[in-house]
Design a protein around this motif. Structure first.
Motif, PDB file in Angstrom:
ATOM      1  N   LEU A   1     -61.007  47.398 -22.405  1.00 48.54           N
ATOM      2  CA  LEU A   1     -61.686  48.529 -23.042  1.00 48.54           C
ATOM      3  C   LEU A   1     -61.697  49.767 -22.166  1.00 48.54           C
ATOM      4  O   LEU A   1     -61.665  50.894 -22.671  1.00 48.54           O
ATOM      5  N   GLY A   2     -61.793  49.605 -20.849  1.00 49.46           N
ATOM      6  CA  GLY A   2     -61.876  50.758 -19.966  1.00 49.46           C
ATOM      7  C   GLY A   2     -63.190  51.500 -20.114  1.00 49.46           C
ATOM      8  O   GLY A   2     -64.221  50.916 -20.462  1.00 49.46           O
ATOM      9  N   CYS A   3     -63.163  52.802 -19.885  1.00 46.50           N
ATOM     10  CA  CYS A   3     -64.370  53.621 -19.942  1.00 46.50           C
ATOM     11  C   CYS A   3     -64.807  53.900 -21.378  1.00 46.50           C
ATOM     12  O   CYS A   3     -63.966  54.030 -22.274  1.00 46.50           O
ATOM     13  N   PRO A   4     -66.121  54.013 -21.602  1.00 46.26           N
ATOM     14  CA  PRO A   4     -66.589  54.457 -22.924  1.00 46.26           C
ATOM     15  C   PRO A   4     -66.220  55.912 -23.158  1.00 46.26           C
ATOM     16  O   PRO A   4     -66.157  56.717 -22.226  1.00 46.26           O
ATOM     17  N   LYS A   5     -65.976  56.237 -24.421  1.00 45.70           N
ATOM     18  CA  LYS A   5     -65.681  57.619 -24.810  1.00 45.70           C
ATOM     19  C   LYS A   5     -66.837  58.252 -25.556  1.00 45.70           C
ATOM     20  O   LYS A   5     -66.837  59.466 -25.781  1.00 45.70           O
ATOM     21  N   THR A   6     -67.806  57.427 -26.001  1.00 43.35           N
ATOM     22  CA  THR A   6     -68.954  57.942 -26.744  1.00 43.35           C
ATOM     23  C   THR A   6     -70.205  57.223 -26.287  1.00 43.35           C
ATOM     24  O   THR A   6     -70.148  56.149 -25.679  1.00 43.35           O
ATOM     25  N   ASP A   7     -71.350  57.810 -26.581  1.00 44.57           N
ATOM     26  CA  ASP A   7     -72.601  57.073 -26.489  1.00 44.57           C
ATOM     27  C   ASP A   7     -72.652  56.085 -27.651  1.00 44.57           C
ATOM     28  O   ASP A   7     -71.805  56.096 -28.550  1.00 44.57           O
TER      29      ASP A   7
ATOM     30  N   CYS B   1     -69.233  56.175 -16.996  1.00 51.87           N
ATOM     31  CA  CYS B   1     -68.238  57.230 -17.242  1.00 51.87           C
ATOM     32  C   CYS B   1     -68.860  58.373 -18.056  1.00 51.87           C
ATOM     33  O   CYS B   1     -68.201  58.977 -18.912  1.00 51.87           O
ATOM     34  N   GLY B   2     -70.134  58.618 -17.828  1.00 47.94           N
ATOM     35  CA  GLY B   2     -70.803  59.738 -18.481  1.00 47.94           C
ATOM     36  C   GLY B   2     -71.350  59.445 -19.860  1.00 47.94           C
ATOM     37  O   GLY B   2     -71.833  60.360 -20.530  1.00 47.94           O
ATOM     38  N   HIS B   3     -71.323  58.178 -20.304  1.00 44.13           N
ATOM     39  CA  HIS B   3     -71.803  57.841 -21.648  1.00 44.13           C
ATOM     40  C   HIS B   3     -72.785  56.673 -21.592  1.00 44.13           C
ATOM     41  O   HIS B   3     -72.657  55.771 -20.761  1.00 44.13           O
ATOM     42  N   HIS B   4     -73.750  56.693 -22.503  1.00 42.07           N
ATOM     43  CA  HIS B   4     -74.739  55.635 -22.577  1.00 42.07           C
ATOM     44  C   HIS B   4     -74.179  54.426 -23.318  1.00 42.07           C
ATOM     45  O   HIS B   4     -73.691  54.539 -24.445  1.00 42.07           O
ATOM     46  N   VAL B   5     -74.277  53.254 -22.670  1.00 40.64           N
ATOM     47  CA  VAL B   5     -73.948  51.976 -23.296  1.00 40.64           C
ATOM     48  C   VAL B   5     -75.182  51.100 -23.118  1.00 40.64           C
ATOM     49  O   VAL B   5     -75.729  51.005 -22.016  1.00 40.64           O
ATOM     50  N   GLN B   6     -75.633  50.448 -24.161  1.00 46.64           N
ATOM     51  CA  GLN B   6     -76.930  49.791 -24.078  1.00 46.64           C
ATOM     52  C   GLN B   6     -77.002  48.508 -24.900  1.00 46.64           C
ATOM     53  O   GLN B   6     -76.105  48.209 -25.708  1.00 46.64           O
ATOM     54  N   GLY B   7     -78.066  47.773 -24.657  1.00 44.84           N
ATOM     55  CA  GLY B   7     -78.384  46.597 -25.461  1.00 44.84           C
ATOM     56  C   GLY B   7     -77.278  45.571 -25.537  1.00 44.84           C
ATOM     57  O   GLY B   7     -76.595  45.264 -24.560  1.00 44.84           O
ATOM     58  N   ALA B   8     -77.103  44.997 -26.710  1.00 39.98           N
ATOM     59  CA  ALA B   8     -76.121  43.933 -26.915  1.00 39.98           C
ATOM     60  C   ALA B   8     -74.696  44.436 -26.702  1.00 39.98           C
ATOM     61  O   ALA B   8     -73.819  43.672 -26.287  1.00 39.98           O
ATOM     62  N   ILE B   9     -74.436  45.696 -27.006  1.00 41.16           N
ATOM     63  CA  ILE B   9     -73.095  46.249 -26.767  1.00 41.16           C
ATOM     64  C   ILE B   9     -72.813  46.302 -25.270  1.00 41.16           C
ATOM     65  O   ILE B   9     -71.720  45.953 -24.818  1.00 41.16           O
ATOM     66  N   LEU B  10     -73.792  46.725 -24.474  1.00 40.22           N
ATOM     67  CA  LEU B  10     -73.630  46.736 -23.023  1.00 40.22           C
ATOM     68  C   LEU B  10     -73.414  45.318 -22.493  1.00 40.22           C
ATOM     69  O   LEU B  10     -72.544  45.088 -21.639  1.00 40.22           O
TER      70      LEU B  10
ATOM     71  N   GLY C   1     -75.150  49.129 -38.681  1.00 34.40           N
ATOM     72  CA  GLY C   1     -74.858  48.681 -37.325  1.00 34.40           C
ATOM     73  C   GLY C   1     -74.745  49.798 -36.322  1.00 34.40           C
ATOM     74  O   GLY C   1     -75.065  50.963 -36.593  1.00 34.40           O
ATOM     75  N   ARG C   2     -74.280  49.424 -35.121  1.00 40.08           N
ATOM     76  CA  ARG C   2     -74.096  50.361 -34.013  1.00 40.08           C
ATOM     77  C   ARG C   2     -72.716  50.115 -33.395  1.00 40.08           C
ATOM     78  O   ARG C   2     -72.138  49.029 -33.527  1.00 40.08           O
ATOM     79  N   TYR C   3     -72.203  51.130 -32.679  1.00 42.55           N
ATOM     80  CA  TYR C   3     -70.905  50.966 -32.024  1.00 42.55           C
ATOM     81  C   TYR C   3     -70.736  51.965 -30.898  1.00 42.55           C
ATOM     82  O   TYR C   3     -71.371  53.018 -30.869  1.00 42.55           O
ATOM     83  N   ASN C   4     -69.890  51.616 -29.944  1.00 40.59           N
ATOM     84  CA  ASN C   4     -69.383  52.514 -28.912  1.00 40.59           C
ATOM     85  C   ASN C   4     -67.871  52.480 -28.984  1.00 40.59           C
ATOM     86  O   ASN C   4     -67.280  51.404 -29.173  1.00 40.59           O
ATOM     87  N   THR C   5     -67.226  53.616 -28.836  1.00 40.05           N
ATOM     88  CA  THR C   5     -65.770  53.622 -28.688  1.00 40.05           C
ATOM     89  C   THR C   5     -65.419  53.737 -27.214  1.00 40.05           C
ATOM     90  O   THR C   5     -66.118  54.393 -26.439  1.00 40.05           O
ATOM     91  N   PHE C   6     -64.341  53.074 -26.843  1.00 41.13           N
ATOM     92  CA  PHE C   6     -63.870  53.043 -25.465  1.00 41.13           C
ATOM     93  C   PHE C   6     -62.407  53.485 -25.440  1.00 41.13           C
ATOM     94  O   PHE C   6     -61.762  53.616 -26.491  1.00 41.13           O
ATOM     95  N   VAL C   7     -61.873  53.671 -24.248  1.00 37.70           N
ATOM     96  CA  VAL C   7     -60.475  54.085 -24.115  1.00 37.70           C
ATOM     97  C   VAL C   7     -59.553  53.060 -24.781  1.00 37.70           C
ATOM     98  O   VAL C   7     -58.571  53.411 -25.437  1.00 37.70           O
ATOM     99  N   GLY C   8     -59.878  51.767 -24.643  1.00 34.99           N
ATOM    100  CA  GLY C   8     -58.998  50.719 -25.162  1.00 34.99           C
ATOM    101  C   GLY C   8     -59.490  50.025 -26.409  1.00 34.99           C
ATOM    102  O   GLY C   8     -58.975  48.962 -26.760  1.00 34.99           O
TER     103      GLY C   8
END
Length: 330
Positions: free
Chosen positions: A48-54, A26-35, A63-70
């Motif tokens: 969660l739906g689509c990611p909203k951030t890299d 959805c246009g955002h990078h998701v990687q590693g253990a989060i992916l 730490g690290r994080y990605n935010t998603f729609v849900g």
């Protein structure tokens, strides 16, 4: 995040990665253990739906994080990657996310044994939620959590937490309310100099009825169990506040008053048969020898205090007014 991102820019944090895979979703990078966690949950078809951030670095630089729609997925080296969403996620956010008192999520959201409620463990506590029993989501941690766990968590005598932890300025203790019987668990870090709370202590209490003199409808208005922290699981005090009606009724039938006192709260988990016998005789002694001091006051104070460490003496001695005028024999 409410903390400045400058810290994140200054600290080099490793990717949330167990490997090197990376995906643009959805246009955002998701990687590693989060992916990996995202794909495990079902990816875009998950709650969660689509990611909203890299992938981003947390403000504390850990730490690290990605935010998603849900919701979001958070990762740290100590906890791994876990999703946070819904009412529990919202509660965690109000407490400061990973920078708050709970720290990072340490597990995924789980369904409780009742098949309805939910819980999620964090580094320093757990958030519980039930659609009808908890009045929202609430965190349980520390000494209060230790007392609660001794009674089998939400499945036990206390039930779900129904409030956050608050500060009682009069008793100088933290307290939290629970669903069953409107029970309250407290943690007193310094003690109030009274009975089981002469120094740091914890415990619980139940309050039912009113104490408005002759119109009181209950015999025991409040029962409080106090556990000294320096004698955990070996000593405790039961304190009962009888109403005027309770003083009269218990004098005539002390078993009636005892039963109502004990019905107010769970039985102390460390109570032995010998301790129960001693406590019962102490209660009977207080009930039989209760005397008014002056209007509104009573010899021995407003409460009947029963200590678990008192020996189990005979009924003849327990009912002898010369044994000990305060019913606290050695």
């Amino acid at each position: 995040m409410f903390t400045s991102m400058l810290l994140a820019l200054a600290v080099q944090v490793p990717r949330a990665a167990a490997d090197d895979h990376d995906a643009v979703i959805c246009g955002h990078h998701v990687q590693g253990a989060i992916l990996a966690k995202y794909q495990e949950l079902g990816g875009e078809k998950s709650p969660l739906g689509c990611p909203k951030t890299d992938e981003l670095t947390t403000p504390n630089g850990v730490g690290r994080y990605n935010t998603f729609v849900g919701g979001s997925i958070y990762w740290s080296p100590d906890t791994g990657a876990h999703p946070v969403w819904g009412t529990i996620g919202d509660k965690w956010g109000t407490m400061g996310w990973e920078a708050g008192s709970l720290g990072f999520p340490a597990g995924d959201e789980l369904t409780n044994p009742d098949g309805v409620g939910k819980r999620q463990q964090f580094q320093h506590g757990t958030i519980y939620w039930h659609p009808t029993l908890s009045h929202g989501a609430h965190a349980v941690s520390g000494t209060i959590g230790s007392v609660w766990s001794a009674y089998n968590w939400e499945s036990g005598d206390f039930g779900y937490p129904t409030s956050d932890v608050s500060w009682d300025k009069d008793n100088k203790e933290n307290y939290q309310r629970f669903a069953n019987k409107n029970l309250t668990i407290f943690s007193n870090p310094n003690g109030n100099g009274i009975e089981g709370c002469e120094s740091a202590c914890a415990g619980y209490y139940g309050v039912v009825g009113d104490s408005s003199g002759d119109q009181a409808t209950d015999l025991i208005n409040e029962t409080r169990v106090e556990i000294p922290m320096d004698a955990w699981n070996t000593k405790f005090v039961i304190r009962a506040w009888p109403t005027l009606k309770g003083r009269a009724a218990s004098k005539a039938d002390f078993k009636l008053g005892w039963d109502q006192m004990m019905s107010r709260v769970p039985t102390p988990w460390a109570m032995t048969t010998t301790e129960r016998s001693s406590l019962y005789k102490q209660f009977a002694c207080h009930a039989v020898f209760t005397l008014p001091k002056k209007p509104g006051q009573w010899l021995g104070g407003p409460s009947w205090d029963l200590e678990s460490w008192r020996p189990d003496i005979s009924w003849v001695k327990a009912m002898d007014p010369l044994t000990d005028s305060k019913c606290n024999w050695n």
